[in-house]
Design a protein around this motif. Sequence first.
Motif, PDB file in Angstrom:
ATOM      1  N   TYR A 107       0.861  -1.158   0.177  1.00 44.29           N
ATOM      2  CA  TYR A 107       0.037   0.042   0.009  1.00 44.29           C
ATOM      3  C   TYR A 107       0.952   1.284   0.005  1.00 44.29           C
ATOM      4  O   TYR A 107       1.939   1.376   0.533  1.00 44.29           O
ATOM      5  CB  TYR A 107      -1.051   0.136   1.162  1.00 44.29           C
ATOM      6  CG  TYR A 107      -1.726  -0.922   1.379  1.00 44.29           C
ATOM      7  CD1 TYR A 107      -3.187  -0.932   0.688  1.00 44.29           C
ATOM      8  CD2 TYR A 107      -1.636  -2.197   2.063  1.00 44.29           C
ATOM      9  CE1 TYR A 107      -3.886  -2.142   0.847  1.00 44.29           C
ATOM     10  CE2 TYR A 107      -2.527  -3.518   2.085  1.00 44.29           C
ATOM     11  CZ  TYR A 107      -3.663  -2.959   1.380  1.00 44.29           C
ATOM     12  OH  TYR A 107      -4.609  -4.260   1.608  1.00 44.29           O
ATOM     13  N   PHE A 108       0.232   2.423  -0.521  1.00 42.12           N
ATOM     14  CA  PHE A 108       0.804   3.672  -0.403  1.00 42.12           C
ATOM     15  C   PHE A 108       0.681   3.905   1.062  1.00 42.12           C
ATOM     16  O   PHE A 108      -0.240   3.939   1.710  1.00 42.12           O
ATOM     17  CB  PHE A 108       0.246   4.620  -1.256  1.00 42.12           C
ATOM     18  CG  PHE A 108       0.668   4.752  -2.658  1.00 42.12           C
ATOM     19  CD1 PHE A 108       1.578   5.587  -3.056  1.00 42.12           C
ATOM     20  CD2 PHE A 108       0.138   3.965  -3.736  1.00 42.12           C
ATOM     21  CE1 PHE A 108       2.011   5.715  -4.513  1.00 42.12           C
ATOM     22  CE2 PHE A 108       0.243   4.138  -4.785  1.00 42.12           C
ATOM     23  CZ  PHE A 108       1.331   4.724  -5.438  1.00 42.12           C
ATOM     24  N   ASP A 109       1.796   4.658   1.592  1.00 38.00           N
ATOM     25  CA  ASP A 109       1.848   5.236   3.007  1.00 38.00           C
ATOM     26  C   ASP A 109       1.269   6.663   3.141  1.00 38.00           C
ATOM     27  O   ASP A 109       2.119   7.515   3.012  1.00 38.00           O
ATOM     28  CB  ASP A 109       3.236   5.043   3.523  1.00 38.00           C
ATOM     29  CG  ASP A 109       3.238   5.814   4.829  1.00 38.00           C
ATOM     30  OD1 ASP A 109       2.357   5.900   5.598  1.00 38.00           O
ATOM     31  OD2 ASP A 109       4.307   5.889   5.688  1.00 38.00           O
ATOM     32  N   ALA A 110      -0.008   6.953   2.470  1.00 37.41           N
ATOM     33  CA  ALA A 110      -0.280   8.176   2.118  1.00 37.41           C
ATOM     34  C   ALA A 110      -0.815   8.929   3.180  1.00 37.41           C
ATOM     35  O   ALA A 110      -1.103  10.301   2.893  1.00 37.41           O
ATOM     36  CB  ALA A 110      -1.704   7.861   1.020  1.00 37.41           C
ATOM     37  N   VAL A 111      -0.738   8.550   4.329  1.00 35.83           N
ATOM     38  CA  VAL A 111      -0.671   9.582   5.618  1.00 35.83           C
ATOM     39  C   VAL A 111       0.524  10.100   5.936  1.00 35.83           C
ATOM     40  O   VAL A 111       0.742  11.395   6.638  1.00 35.83           O
ATOM     41  CB  VAL A 111      -1.360   8.827   6.880  1.00 35.83           C
ATOM     42  CG1 VAL A 111      -2.815   8.396   6.290  1.00 35.83           C
ATOM     43  CG2 VAL A 111      -0.357   7.657   7.291  1.00 35.83           C
ATOM     44  N   ASN A 112       1.857   9.770   5.503  1.00 33.44           N
ATOM     45  CA  ASN A 112       3.156  10.022   5.716  1.00 33.44           C
ATOM     46  C   ASN A 112       2.988  11.451   4.975  1.00 33.44           C
ATOM     47  O   ASN A 112       2.891  11.683   3.752  1.00 33.44           O
ATOM     48  CB  ASN A 112       4.122   9.394   4.998  1.00 33.44           C
ATOM     49  CG  ASN A 112       5.488   9.803   5.140  1.00 33.44           C
ATOM     50  OD1 ASN A 112       5.731  10.976   5.726  1.00 33.44           O
ATOM     51  ND2 ASN A 112       6.745   9.004   5.184  1.00 33.44           N
ATOM     52  N   GLU A 113       3.495  12.632   5.726  1.00 32.64           N
ATOM     53  CA  GLU A 113       3.341  13.923   5.099  1.00 32.64           C
ATOM     54  C   GLU A 113       4.676  14.110   4.112  1.00 32.64           C
ATOM     55  O   GLU A 113       4.526  15.126   3.192  1.00 32.64           O
ATOM     56  CB  GLU A 113       3.131  15.000   6.068  1.00 32.64           C
ATOM     57  CG  GLU A 113       2.059  14.922   7.078  1.00 32.64           C
ATOM     58  CD  GLU A 113       1.914  16.158   7.851  1.00 32.64           C
ATOM     59  OE1 GLU A 113       2.864  16.808   8.152  1.00 32.64           O
ATOM     60  OE2 GLU A 113       0.681  16.233   8.595  1.00 32.64           O
ATOM     61  N   ASN A 114       5.675  13.433   4.138  1.00 27.15           N
ATOM     62  CA  ASN A 114       7.048  13.507   3.543  1.00 27.15           C
ATOM     63  C   ASN A 114       6.568  12.961   2.116  1.00 27.15           C
ATOM     64  O   ASN A 114       6.766  11.676   1.855  1.00 27.15           O
ATOM     65  CB  ASN A 114       7.956  12.815   4.250  1.00 27.15           C
ATOM     66  CG  ASN A 114       9.508  13.099   3.489  1.00 27.15           C
ATOM     67  OD1 ASN A 114       9.299  13.400   2.202  1.00 27.15           O
ATOM     68  ND2 ASN A 114      10.311  13.050   4.164  1.00 27.15           N
ATOM     69  N   THR A 115       6.183  13.745   1.101  1.00 25.53           N
ATOM     70  CA  THR A 115       5.674  13.092   0.053  1.00 25.53           C
ATOM     71  C   THR A 115       6.733  12.568  -1.027  1.00 25.53           C
ATOM     72  O   THR A 115       6.798  11.440  -1.423  1.00 25.53           O
ATOM     73  CB  THR A 115       4.914  14.143  -0.956  1.00 25.53           C
ATOM     74  OG1 THR A 115       5.904  15.305  -1.294  1.00 25.53           O
ATOM     75  CG2 THR A 115       3.631  14.706  -0.261  1.00 25.53           C
ATOM     76  N   LYS A 116       8.007  13.109  -0.819  1.00 23.08           N
ATOM     77  CA  LYS A 116       9.173  12.549  -1.379  1.00 23.08           C
ATOM     78  C   LYS A 116       9.536  10.987  -0.878  1.00 23.08           C
ATOM     79  O   LYS A 116       9.784  10.061  -1.629  1.00 23.08           O
ATOM     80  CB  LYS A 116      10.369  13.352  -1.345  1.00 23.08           C
ATOM     81  CG  LYS A 116      11.475  12.866  -2.219  1.00 23.08           C
ATOM     82  CD  LYS A 116      13.010  13.867  -2.249  1.00 23.08           C
ATOM     83  CE  LYS A 116      14.122  13.417  -2.857  1.00 23.08           C
ATOM     84  NZ  LYS A 116      14.274  12.080  -2.745  1.00 23.08           N
ATOM     85  N   GLU A 117       9.274  10.850   0.318  1.00 20.08           N
ATOM     86  CA  GLU A 117       9.831   9.556   1.141  1.00 20.08           C
ATOM     87  C   GLU A 117       8.646   8.654   0.588  1.00 20.08           C
ATOM     88  O   GLU A 117       9.000   7.529   0.201  1.00 20.08           O
ATOM     89  CB  GLU A 117       9.589   9.872   2.570  1.00 20.08           C
ATOM     90  CG  GLU A 117      10.260   8.527   3.339  1.00 20.08           C
ATOM     91  CD  GLU A 117      10.082   8.934   4.884  1.00 20.08           C
ATOM     92  OE1 GLU A 117       9.332   8.546   5.444  1.00 20.08           O
ATOM     93  OE2 GLU A 117      11.106   9.654   5.126  1.00 20.08           O
ATOM     94  N   VAL A 118       7.250   8.811   0.352  1.00 18.96           N
ATOM     95  CA  VAL A 118       6.292   8.236  -0.012  1.00 18.96           C
ATOM     96  C   VAL A 118       6.532   7.693  -1.511  1.00 18.96           C
ATOM     97  O   VAL A 118       6.739   6.453  -1.660  1.00 18.96           O
ATOM     98  CB  VAL A 118       4.936   8.922   0.118  1.00 18.96           C
ATOM     99  CG1 VAL A 118       3.652   7.763  -0.487  1.00 18.96           C
ATOM    100  CG2 VAL A 118       4.654   9.003   1.503  1.00 18.96           C
ATOM    101  N   CYS A 119       6.917   8.691  -2.247  1.00 18.95           N
ATOM    102  CA  CYS A 119       7.071   8.366  -3.770  1.00 18.95           C
ATOM    103  C   CYS A 119       8.561   7.372  -3.901  1.00 18.95           C
ATOM    104  O   CYS A 119       8.370   6.434  -4.587  1.00 18.95           O
ATOM    105  CB  CYS A 119       7.424   9.667  -4.448  1.00 18.95           C
ATOM    106  SG  CYS A 119       5.649  10.455  -4.672  1.00 18.95           S
ATOM    107  N   ASP A 120       9.380   7.850  -3.123  1.00 18.74           N
ATOM    108  CA  ASP A 120      10.717   7.074  -3.212  1.00 18.74           C
ATOM    109  C   ASP A 120      10.534   5.585  -2.874  1.00 18.74           C
ATOM    110  O   ASP A 120      11.048   4.434  -3.333  1.00 18.74           O
ATOM    111  CB  ASP A 120      11.879   7.737  -2.584  1.00 18.74           C
ATOM    112  CG  ASP A 120      12.324   8.963  -3.197  1.00 18.74           C
ATOM    113  OD1 ASP A 120      12.036   9.114  -4.219  1.00 18.74           O
ATOM    114  OD2 ASP A 120      13.087   9.738  -2.507  1.00 18.74           O
ATOM    115  N   GLN A 121       9.768   5.463  -1.582  1.00 14.72           N
ATOM    116  CA  GLN A 121       9.594   4.175  -1.200  1.00 14.72           C
ATOM    117  C   GLN A 121       8.676   3.193  -2.042  1.00 14.72           C
ATOM    118  O   GLN A 121       9.155   2.028  -2.287  1.00 14.72           O
ATOM    119  CB  GLN A 121       8.595   4.176   0.192  1.00 14.72           C
ATOM    120  CG  GLN A 121       8.350   2.887   0.829  1.00 14.72           C
ATOM    121  CD  GLN A 121       7.371   2.889   2.100  1.00 14.72           C
ATOM    122  OE1 GLN A 121       6.311   3.755   1.789  1.00 14.72           O
ATOM    123  NE2 GLN A 121       7.666   2.227   2.888  1.00 14.72           N
TER     124      GLN A 121
END
Length: 260
Positions: A107-121
């Motif tokens: 799943y996307f970690d979409a509650v993480n406010e660090n958008t770059k971190e979410v995209c990179d992950q």
Amino acid sequence: MNILTKDTLQVQIWSTRKEMGEKAAHDVTGYINQALQNKAELNIIFAAAPSQNEFLSALLQSDIDWTRINAFHMDEYRGLPSDAPQRFGNFLKRAIFEKVPFKSVHYFDAVNENTKEVCDQYARLLDQYPTDIVFMGIGENGHIAFNDPHVAFFQDEERVKVVKLDEACRNQQVHDGCFVALDEVPRYAYTLTIPALMAAKRIFCIVPASSKAKAVADTIFGEITESCPASILRRHPAATLYCDKDSADYLINSYNTEKV
């Protein structure tokens, strides 16, 4: 049922949504079972939308070894609570992810406010699990995933990014019954980019309903351009578009006058 071809894209037109979904599931099952004869596991990206309901329902009845499937989804709203029913991860959880024994679900970690971190992950996951199959739809504005025309790039250098949704896309979420009003629809979302989707070895695109008829016609009859992102499917070497009679309305009406 009619079968048409435009460039490399095969188009199947079925009388009803139920027939469309069942045929797509039948074809998918055959492809998966054949592919699993040569690979230990497969990596599949799922679309989350009411347009996929008939297909996913039929797929649940199929004879597939889900323990050899790694599952992903192609987009997710940014900023909704983790338990929001409108989140695409939660849609897929209800529709299929919790109903069959996948080897893994990502799943996307979409509650993480660090958008770059979410995209990179998520991009790292795509590296770890190269995509074998994509199940997708087409939006009312011709988008695939959340690649709306104003943010769609056929040669995108990114594989996962944050995008601002256009009004047509946000209105579709209301038309689909996912939100009561436009103001409730998030303005930003994560999406796999067009190159990330096109990297799949096989694409099954399931598109019912009259609200998608113009987008389907633009996909088939228009130029291959980012103004209709789905038109890129005509360049994929192994993609099939499944329509019902409503979404294929312009195709049926043009069949005798336009070479498809």
